[in-house]
Scaffold this motif. Sequence first.
Motif, PDB file in Angstrom:
ATOM      1  N   PRO A 614       0.818  -1.215   0.000  1.00 57.88           N
ATOM      2  CA  PRO A 614       0.000   0.000   0.000  1.00 57.88           C
ATOM      3  C   PRO A 614       0.856   1.272   0.000  1.00 57.88           C
ATOM      4  O   PRO A 614       1.874   1.356   0.684  1.00 57.88           O
ATOM      5  N   ASP A 615       0.422   2.243  -0.789  1.00 55.94           N
ATOM      6  CA  ASP A 615       1.157   3.501  -0.917  1.00 55.94           C
ATOM      7  C   ASP A 615       0.182   4.584  -1.344  1.00 55.94           C
ATOM      8  O   ASP A 615      -0.746   4.322  -2.110  1.00 55.94           O
ATOM      9  N   ASP A 616       0.402   5.833  -0.872  1.00 49.40           N
ATOM     10  CA  ASP A 616      -0.551   6.913  -1.159  1.00 49.40           C
ATOM     11  C   ASP A 616       0.010   7.877  -2.199  1.00 49.40           C
ATOM     12  O   ASP A 616       0.017   9.089  -2.001  1.00 49.40           O
ATOM     13  N   HIS A 617       0.437   7.356  -3.341  1.00 51.11           N
ATOM     14  CA  HIS A 617       1.087   8.183  -4.366  1.00 51.11           C
ATOM     15  C   HIS A 617       0.155   8.578  -5.505  1.00 51.11           C
ATOM     16  O   HIS A 617       0.590   9.222  -6.452  1.00 51.11           O
ATOM     17  N   LEU A 618      -1.107   8.207  -5.457  1.00 55.32           N
ATOM     18  CA  LEU A 618      -2.036   8.517  -6.535  1.00 55.32           C
ATOM     19  C   LEU A 618      -2.979   9.645  -6.118  1.00 55.32           C
ATOM     20  O   LEU A 618      -3.294   9.811  -4.943  1.00 55.32           O
ATOM     21  N   ALA A 619      -3.423  10.421  -7.114  1.00 52.70           N
ATOM     22  CA  ALA A 619      -4.323  11.550  -6.849  1.00 52.70           C
ATOM     23  C   ALA A 619      -5.514  11.492  -7.790  1.00 52.70           C
ATOM     24  O   ALA A 619      -5.390  11.056  -8.928  1.00 52.70           O
ATOM     25  N   ASP A 620      -6.673  11.914  -7.298  1.00 51.27           N
ATOM     26  CA  ASP A 620      -7.864  11.925  -8.150  1.00 51.27           C
ATOM     27  C   ASP A 620      -7.882  13.199  -8.990  1.00 51.27           C
ATOM     28  O   ASP A 620      -7.192  14.168  -8.683  1.00 51.27           O
ATOM     29  N   PRO A 621      -8.679  13.234 -10.066  1.00 55.02           N
ATOM     30  CA  PRO A 621      -8.702  14.410 -10.946  1.00 55.02           C
ATOM     31  C   PRO A 621      -9.657  15.503 -10.505  1.00 55.02           C
ATOM     32  O   PRO A 621      -9.814  16.480 -11.225  1.00 55.02           O
ATOM     33  N   TRP A 622     -10.311  15.376  -9.354  1.00 52.88           N
ATOM     34  CA  TRP A 622     -11.310  16.359  -8.941  1.00 52.88           C
ATOM     35  C   TRP A 622     -10.777  17.278  -7.850  1.00 52.88           C
ATOM     36  O   TRP A 622     -10.772  18.489  -8.006  1.00 52.88           O
ATOM     37  N   VAL A 623     -10.364  16.701  -6.726  1.00 51.29           N
ATOM     38  CA  VAL A 623      -9.924  17.526  -5.591  1.00 51.29           C
ATOM     39  C   VAL A 623      -8.512  17.181  -5.140  1.00 51.29           C
ATOM     40  O   VAL A 623      -8.024  17.700  -4.159  1.00 51.29           O
ATOM     41  N   ARG A 624      -7.865  16.284  -5.840  1.00 50.52           N
ATOM     42  CA  ARG A 624      -6.460  15.941  -5.617  1.00 50.52           C
ATOM     43  C   ARG A 624      -6.181  15.353  -4.242  1.00 50.52           C
ATOM     44  O   ARG A 624      -5.174  15.657  -3.615  1.00 50.52           O
ATOM     45  N   HIS A 625      -7.052  14.485  -3.784  1.00 55.79           N
ATOM     46  CA  HIS A 625      -6.739  13.728  -2.578  1.00 55.79           C
ATOM     47  C   HIS A 625      -5.559  12.803  -2.860  1.00 55.79           C
ATOM     48  O   HIS A 625      -5.367  12.345  -3.991  1.00 55.79           O
ATOM     49  N   SER A 626      -4.807  12.482  -1.825  1.00 60.07           N
ATOM     50  CA  SER A 626      -3.819  11.406  -1.918  1.00 60.07           C
ATOM     51  C   SER A 626      -4.527  10.101  -1.553  1.00 60.07           C
ATOM     52  O   SER A 626      -4.933   9.909  -0.410  1.00 60.07           O
ATOM     53  N   TRP A 627      -4.657   9.227  -2.539  1.00 55.26           N
ATOM     54  CA  TRP A 627      -5.363   7.963  -2.344  1.00 55.26           C
ATOM     55  C   TRP A 627      -4.362   6.856  -2.041  1.00 55.26           C
ATOM     56  O   TRP A 627      -3.292   6.790  -2.646  1.00 55.26           O
ATOM     57  N   THR A 628      -4.732   5.985  -1.129  1.00 50.98           N
ATOM     58  CA  THR A 628      -3.899   4.818  -0.849  1.00 50.98           C
ATOM     59  C   THR A 628      -4.200   3.736  -1.873  1.00 50.98           C
ATOM     60  O   THR A 628      -5.348   3.304  -2.015  1.00 50.98           O
ATOM     61  N   TYR A 629      -3.158   3.350  -2.585  1.00 52.38           N
ATOM     62  CA  TYR A 629      -3.287   2.298  -3.593  1.00 52.38           C
ATOM     63  C   TYR A 629      -3.054   0.948  -2.937  1.00 52.38           C
ATOM     64  O   TYR A 629      -2.053   0.736  -2.239  1.00 52.38           O
TER      65      TYR A 629
END
Length: 657
Positions: A614-629
Amino acid sequence: MTAELVRGQNHPLPETLLEVRVSAGHPVVACAAGADEGGVVREAWLAHPGAPAVSGVEVPAEAVQAPRFAVDLGAVAEAVHRIHLLIALPEGTGGPAHFGATAAPFLAVISSDGAEIASFTITGLDSETAVVALELYRRQGAWKVRAVGQGYAGGLAQLLADHGLDRARETADRIRSATARTAPRTEPARLRTPAATDGTRPPSGPRGGPQPAARPGPDTPVPTGGDDRNPPAAAAPGDGPEGVAGPPTVPGGRIDYAHPRRSAPPVPPPAAPAAAPGQPARPVAGDATGWSMEERLYNQIWGMFEDLARTVAAYRNAVEFAESRLDQELDRALSDPRSRIGDAGDAARAAARAKCEQLTALARQSLDRDLAQLTAESDVVEPALPPAYARWDNPAWHAYRVPMESPMAVRLGDLQLPESPELRIPFLIRLPLERGLWVDSGRAGSEAAIMVDEARMRRLAMDCAVSHAARLLAVHPAGDYTVQVIDPAGTGAASLAPLVRSGALAAPPATGAQGVTTTLARLTQRVDLVTMAMRGGAPDALPPDLDTSEQLLIVNDFPHGFDDRAVTQLRYLADEGPQVGVHLLMVADREDASAYGPVLDPLWRSLLRITPVPDDHLADPWVRHSWTYQPPTVPEGSEVLRQVLDQVTAARRSWGH
């Protein structure tokens, strides 16, 4: 074959009569600006709502949700060497304030017979309100199209001035005035009205979730890399994961699930079961518009992804507001000497903290309600997913059969936010892949990676790569997908065993310097041949023995065993391969390759980074949260991978006969 362009990429135009369709999900102003050989725009060559037609180009006379450019390149003036196709946000229509607050715009170049020549999803936009989307330009007597995607926060005035137009501000004002006269009414939002909370809670968002204040977002809708090892797709083409844009939104936050490449009405979603009065509708799998159940599920997952992003953003904004208000009230209490000490000061501070806790509790209550609704939807959707979208523990794999057609997307893992770790959104990537994958075997980054020793991390990374390769093989028809492996030192043998034992590989893993050289030379030659054939419009000229299936090359232990020539070939395959069906899946540690210096930076940027932990290096295109992959994992002791690969191999043998 449609060319799915990324920033900076060009493609030949086979004819002069074209139509360029824009799917933005909200009204936009379409303009076309002709430029001379030096790139300078002249007002006589500018088509806009106030003057919708110039020689060879016509644009809509108003701001519309899906504008179309009509282009006759044969009628363009000889002095015009390039045509910039522009889109901008109109003012005063109630729409989004900037492109970063919406899903990525999508453009398709259509021939006179209705065939799609090229497409481009404009990712990575933030505060921009005007964009140079595409450029049509002359090259050696012919016309080509280039994906640009250059945005301007200063709007059309800044854009036109940057292209050398005299009196750019006056021209932009005329365009704005013409648009204001014809501005369409925006569709009211189909949203839930929230209870009043002292003005601290934002209005509702899509499908009933809270809508945060507009904040910039990147690209990729697509979740995109958000750290220095895998920067946002604005810096790397192909956007995000798969250069796939999510369903566009319309003013008010409602999701428009219309497919950007199809003009016929899609199949409507199934009707939801009746709910008790005052209760939300019970969720239904496939509760989105689409032409098939697969597409409806894909769009529904994108809707869930956006809803979770926005509802958590609303919660975080409300908590931030409450804490800011607490700080202000405490500062006021401390600034008054009479209230610094004694019962009055204690009472003021206690009241401020109580108000903060009350506002935070209200925000959490709203978040919990929306999370419960999304969790219920996830519980219904997950069991209904087809194998391409399903986790390895989904019963869909027990009934697996080799498909007759390729899916529109594939699952690469799950995404989650810390406010609701139990709720996982499938991480779907559109097919064919627009960028290769990089499975990071390094221990730097997340806390989970630091806790794993180096040898185990490398094994987990290779296991993850094999899992992805097996899924890609499984979701394609027999003979349509081929996997090759470069393992210079043979360190990945244990992880590669399922692929080798089943016979799913096209050839045994290439080892040693000679194996690296031979494999890269063969794939580089394939890319050269197919590229020349496609650009020359002569696909029949390809050698009869050329394997035309999509190719996936797994590269283990990079850069060990790779010389400068091999590194150059890898960069070439990463840049040019996806256009002709050759994709990289690299298993590497960025630190190991640091000796090569910046020469490898373009290679890393062109790949989508995923991790075996698990790593939080991805971001969504709406509000730029850091998502855990969360990487995909095969249940311990499960035979699902072996069974699936055996079916893939058996189907390939039958297909070959």
